[in-house]
Design a protein around this motif. Structure first.
Motif, PDB file in Angstrom:
ATOM      1  N   TYR A 321      53.769  25.179 103.381  1.00  0.00           N
ATOM      2  CA  TYR A 321      53.749  26.236 104.386  1.00  0.00           C
ATOM      3  C   TYR A 321      54.530  27.475 103.957  1.00  0.00           C
ATOM      4  CZ  TYR A 321      54.259  28.851 108.686  1.00  0.00           C
ATOM      5  OH  TYR A 321      54.240  29.857 109.618  1.00  0.00           O
ATOM      6  N   GLU A 322      55.667  27.315 103.264  1.00  0.00           N
ATOM      7  CA  GLU A 322      56.471  28.464 102.863  1.00  0.00           C
ATOM      8  C   GLU A 322      55.758  29.335 101.840  1.00  0.00           C
ATOM      9  OE1 GLU A 322      59.225  29.730 104.104  1.00  0.00           O
ATOM     10  OE2 GLU A 322      59.166  28.189 105.648  1.00  0.00           O
ATOM     11  N   LEU A 323      54.680  28.853 101.244  1.00  0.00           N
ATOM     12  CA  LEU A 323      53.817  29.672 100.407  1.00  0.00           C
ATOM     13  C   LEU A 323      52.578  30.122 101.184  1.00  0.00           C
ATOM     14  CD1 LEU A 323      53.952  27.570  97.124  1.00  0.00           C
ATOM     15  CD2 LEU A 323      55.269  29.623  97.648  1.00  0.00           C
ATOM     16  N   ALA A 324      51.997  29.197 101.948  1.00  0.00           N
ATOM     17  CA  ALA A 324      50.761  29.498 102.673  1.00  0.00           C
ATOM     18  C   ALA A 324      50.967  30.544 103.751  1.00  0.00           C
ATOM     19  CB  ALA A 324      50.190  28.218 103.290  1.00  0.00           C
ATOM     20  N   ARG A 325      52.173  30.686 104.265  1.00  0.00           N
ATOM     21  CA  ARG A 325      52.398  31.709 105.292  1.00  0.00           C
ATOM     22  C   ARG A 325      52.238  33.116 104.717  1.00  0.00           C
ATOM     23  NH1 ARG A 325      57.586  33.972 106.502  1.00  0.00           N
ATOM     24  NH2 ARG A 325      59.156  33.638 104.893  1.00  0.00           N
ATOM     25  N   PHE A 326      52.334  33.264 103.386  1.00  0.00           N
ATOM     26  CA  PHE A 326      52.029  34.520 102.719  1.00  0.00           C
ATOM     27  C   PHE A 326      50.569  34.590 102.281  1.00  0.00           C
ATOM     28  CE2 PHE A 326      56.578  33.909 101.980  1.00  0.00           C
ATOM     29  CZ  PHE A 326      57.087  35.142 102.334  1.00  0.00           C
ATOM     30  N   ASN A 327      50.074  33.465 101.767  1.00  0.00           N
ATOM     31  CA  ASN A 327      48.729  33.434 101.197  1.00  0.00           C
ATOM     32  C   ASN A 327      48.190  32.014 101.341  1.00  0.00           C
ATOM     33  OD1 ASN A 327      46.468  33.339  99.420  1.00  0.00           O
ATOM     34  ND2 ASN A 327      47.283  35.084  98.292  1.00  0.00           N
ATOM     35  N   ALA A 328      47.275  31.795 102.268  1.00  0.00           N
ATOM     36  CA  ALA A 328      46.740  30.465 102.536  1.00  0.00           C
ATOM     37  C   ALA A 328      45.888  29.978 101.370  1.00  0.00           C
ATOM     38  CB  ALA A 328      45.918  30.463 103.816  1.00  0.00           C
ATOM     39  N   THR A 329      45.861  28.678 101.193  1.00  0.00           N
ATOM     40  CA  THR A 329      44.993  28.092 100.179  1.00  0.00           C
ATOM     41  C   THR A 329      43.538  28.474 100.457  1.00  0.00           C
ATOM     42  OG1 THR A 329      46.487  26.225  99.912  1.00  0.00           O
ATOM     43  CG2 THR A 329      44.246  25.933  99.134  1.00  0.00           C
ATOM     44  N   GLY A 330      42.830  28.912  99.420  1.00  0.00           N
ATOM     45  CA  GLY A 330      41.444  29.334  99.573  1.00  0.00           C
ATOM     46  C   GLY A 330      41.225  30.697  98.946  1.00  0.00           C
ATOM     47  N   ALA A 331      40.051  31.215  99.155  1.00  0.00           N
ATOM     48  CA  ALA A 331      39.661  32.461  98.493  1.00  0.00           C
ATOM     49  C   ALA A 331      39.914  33.694  99.345  1.00  0.00           C
ATOM     50  CB  ALA A 331      38.180  32.398  98.109  1.00  0.00           C
ATOM     51  N   ASP A 332      40.364  33.546 100.611  1.00  0.00           N
ATOM     52  CA  ASP A 332      40.498  34.694 101.504  1.00  0.00           C
ATOM     53  C   ASP A 332      41.679  35.586 101.149  1.00  0.00           C
ATOM     54  OD1 ASP A 332      38.316  33.745 102.849  1.00  0.00           O
ATOM     55  OD2 ASP A 332      39.484  32.745 104.417  1.00  0.00           O
ATOM     56  N   GLY A 333      42.763  35.013 100.647  1.00  0.00           N
ATOM     57  CA  GLY A 333      43.935  35.797 100.289  1.00  0.00           C
ATOM     58  C   GLY A 333      44.676  36.371 101.473  1.00  0.00           C
ATOM     59  N   VAL A 334      44.687  35.670 102.628  1.00  0.00           N
ATOM     60  CA  VAL A 334      45.373  36.140 103.834  1.00  0.00           C
ATOM     61  C   VAL A 334      46.418  35.108 104.242  1.00  0.00           C
ATOM     62  CG1 VAL A 334      43.365  37.430 104.619  1.00  0.00           C
ATOM     63  CG2 VAL A 334      43.668  35.063 105.356  1.00  0.00           C
ATOM     64  N   PRO A 335      47.415  35.496 105.069  1.00  0.00           N
ATOM     65  CA  PRO A 335      48.406  34.534 105.546  1.00  0.00           C
ATOM     66  C   PRO A 335      47.757  33.401 106.337  1.00  0.00           C
ATOM     67  CG  PRO A 335      49.145  36.777 105.942  1.00  0.00           C
ATOM     68  CD  PRO A 335      47.720  36.869 105.499  1.00  0.00           C
ATOM     69  N   LEU A 336      48.412  32.259 106.349  1.00  0.00           N
ATOM     70  CA  LEU A 336      47.867  31.082 107.029  1.00  0.00           C
ATOM     71  C   LEU A 336      47.629  31.353 108.512  1.00  0.00           C
ATOM     72  CD1 LEU A 336      47.069  28.104 106.782  1.00  0.00           C
ATOM     73  CD2 LEU A 336      49.456  27.505 107.246  1.00  0.00           C
ATOM     74  N   ALA A 337      48.491  32.164 109.134  1.00  0.00           N
ATOM     75  CA  ALA A 337      48.328  32.458 110.562  1.00  0.00           C
ATOM     76  C   ALA A 337      47.012  33.174 110.854  1.00  0.00           C
ATOM     77  CB  ALA A 337      49.500  33.302 111.052  1.00  0.00           C
ATOM     78  N   ASP A 338      46.471  33.894 109.860  1.00  0.00           N
ATOM     79  CA  ASP A 338      45.233  34.642 110.048  1.00  0.00           C
ATOM     80  C   ASP A 338      44.036  34.010 109.344  1.00  0.00           C
ATOM     81  OD1 ASP A 338      46.746  36.545 111.416  1.00  0.00           O
ATOM     82  OD2 ASP A 338      47.173  37.673 109.581  1.00  0.00           O
ATOM     83  N   ALA A 339      44.253  32.943 108.610  1.00  0.00           N
ATOM     84  CA  ALA A 339      43.177  32.339 107.817  1.00  0.00           C
ATOM     85  C   ALA A 339      42.234  31.526 108.700  1.00  0.00           C
ATOM     86  CB  ALA A 339      43.757  31.456 106.725  1.00  0.00           C
ATOM     87  N   SER A 340      40.969  31.522 108.341  1.00  0.00           N
ATOM     88  CA  SER A 340      39.988  30.687 109.039  1.00  0.00           C
ATOM     89  C   SER A 340      40.072  29.265 108.508  1.00  0.00           C
ATOM     90  CB  SER A 340      38.581  31.233 108.825  1.00  0.00           C
ATOM     91  OG  SER A 340      38.255  31.233 107.443  1.00  0.00           O
TER      92      SER A 340
END
Length: 463
Positions: A321-340
């Motif tokens: 989470y401390e990484l995904a909150r900046f950039n979620a896993t996947g190709a979208d390149g958005v924070p986890l809070a905004d990722a689909s």
């Protein structure tokens, strides 16, 4: 589940301060009881089947001092492959005051030897108020038998009670963010409370879970506590410390029933529902668990079937989470809070194993294994695991950990590390080596890959 209602599993992070097990007098009792207790959380009580060991460990005050010196090399594998080298000096002091008190202080100081960067001391390790939390590795006040218990320090593999919001979380996954977290436990009649903060010096992740013993409420105080519980949990991320990220709030309701109880094991079933309030994102879960505790074995197994809808998932605040909150896993390149997150189902399995041939209790184990895996119906697979072993009369300690998220999908993320320690001269002196991969959050939420390696010497003394 009632054997140990909750646990901050800090064993892998604290491998450098696990009690060295070389006996000074050849007896079967551990020589550094203070380490096994001073760094345990209030929930880490000794097995009831070892009253002699428990009495021994609760007697008097003990201390341990330690000094480590090592080289620490960092290679950033992007932007030209910039390499930096440091000498790392790490003092440690542990004081054990028995079951109700223990403190562990110390932090690595990295002095620059070569490579770019500003100043003699690595600036990124101390450039925020939260970074000063790393000086406190662990502080416990109270025990599992106390009405109230408090624990401060680094959180590694931490789960909030049921674990359906915060599961296997680490507040140190970001290599440049070193906060001290905390959690509080309390019991008042049929109500059991567990609250936590990932950063006591910054506005970050905070949450609590309230668990109500329904048998106690309906029929009076039961002989066995916690057999039938109803729990409510809520977690909020302020997103202000350790880098600015979007804030969000999650909540979850859980019901648990213990269906089988034996002297050395018990089985339970569970069901729950949760989501992001006001956003139409929700998820449901059903599962079962088995807890086994003998004089040499501590085993916890869990299997769950899950449903996700609208972007919510169980274990949202997980190991990355401390990484995904900046950039979620996947190709979208958005924070986890905004990722689909696709709607679908998943199957989750987790195992926690602690085994020791001599039954020392506490953190002293020949084998510690923690493994979780989740498979989603739309093709994603996540796995997180760590194992630590003590070999050759405990003179060698080996630990390996790994994390893979989004496997089977574009933008999968992998992290791994390994550490080895070899003790000699009666256990007071040891050599150590460690290495692995890192991800550094940078501007615009980009994660820059890096690798690190370290080799050095350490010496400690227990009194």
């Amino acid at each position: 589940m009632r054997m140990k209602r909750s646990r901050a599993a800090v064993w892998l992070l604290l491998l450098p301060v696990i009690a060295w097990a070389q006996e000074r007098d050849g007896s079967s009792a551990p020589p550094t009881q203070e380490e096994a207790q001073a760094i345990e959380s209030p929930e880490e009580s000794l097995p009831e089947s070892e009253p002699e060991t428990s009495a021994r460990m609760g007697r008097g005050w003990h201390s341990l001092t330690r000094l480590e010196a090592a080289t620490w090399a960092l290679l950033r594998r992007s932007g030209g492959g910039r390499e930096e080298g440091f000498v790392q000096v790490e003092p440690t002091l542990i004081i054990d005051g028995g079951p109700e008190f223990g403190v562990n202080v110390g932090a690595p100081v990295r002095l620059r030897l070569w490579g770019g960067g500003e100043g003699l001391v690595r600036r990124e390790d101390w450039d925020s108020l939260s970074d000063w939390g790393q000086l406190l590795r662990a502080l416990k006040l109270g025990s599992d038998d106390s009405p109230v218990g408090v624990w401060f320090g680094a959180l590694e593999n931490y789960s909030l009670l049921s674990g359906h919001l915060v599961r296997r979380y680490s507040n140190r996954t970001n290599p440049d963010y070193h906060p001290a977290g905390a959690f509080l436990t309390g019991t008042l009649g049929p109500l059991y409370t567990h609250a936590f903060a990932s950063d006591v010096l910054g506005a970050r992740l905070m949450g609590a879970e309230l668990s109500l013993d329904m048998e106690h409420v309906l029929f009076g105080k039961p002989r066995d506590k916690g057999c039938y519980t109803l729990a409510l949990s809520a977690v909020h991320d302020w997103g202000r410390a350790g880098g600015r990220t979007p804030s969000l709030t999650l909540a979850h309701v859980d019901a648990t029933a213990v269906v089988l109880v034996r002297p050395t094991y018990e089985a339970h079933v569970l069901a729950g529902w949760g989501g992001r309030p006001g956003e139409g994102a929700w998820g449901a879960v059903m599962g079962a668990g088995l807890d086994v505790m003998t004089s040499t074995l501590d085993l916890k197994l869990r299997l769950e079937a899950r449903r996700q809808h609208g972007g919510f998932r169980q274990g949202f605040f997980g190991p990355d989470y401390e990484l995904a909150r900046f950039n979620a896993t996947g190709a979208d390149g958005v924070p986890l809070a905004d990722a689909s997150f696709p709607d679908g189902h998943s199957l989750y399995a987790e195992a926690e194993v602690g085994w020791d041939a001599v039954s020392y209790g506490g953190l002293q184990k020949h084998l510690k294994l923690s493994l979780s895996a989740e498979a989603f119906t739309w093709g994603r697979f996540d796995v997180d695991g760590r194992v630590a072993v003590q070999l050759f009369q405990r003179s060698v300690e080996l630990a390996v950990k790994g994390l893979g998220t989004g496997m089977g999908q574009p933008g999968a993320r992998y992290l791994g590390a390994a550490e080895v320690r070899w003790r000699f001269l009666g256990g007071r002196l040891y050599v150590m080596g460690t290495g692995g991969t890192l991800l550094f959050p940078e501007a615009a939420g980009v994660l820059r890959p890096a690798a690190f390696a370290s080799m050095g010497l350490g010496v400690d003394d227990a009194r």
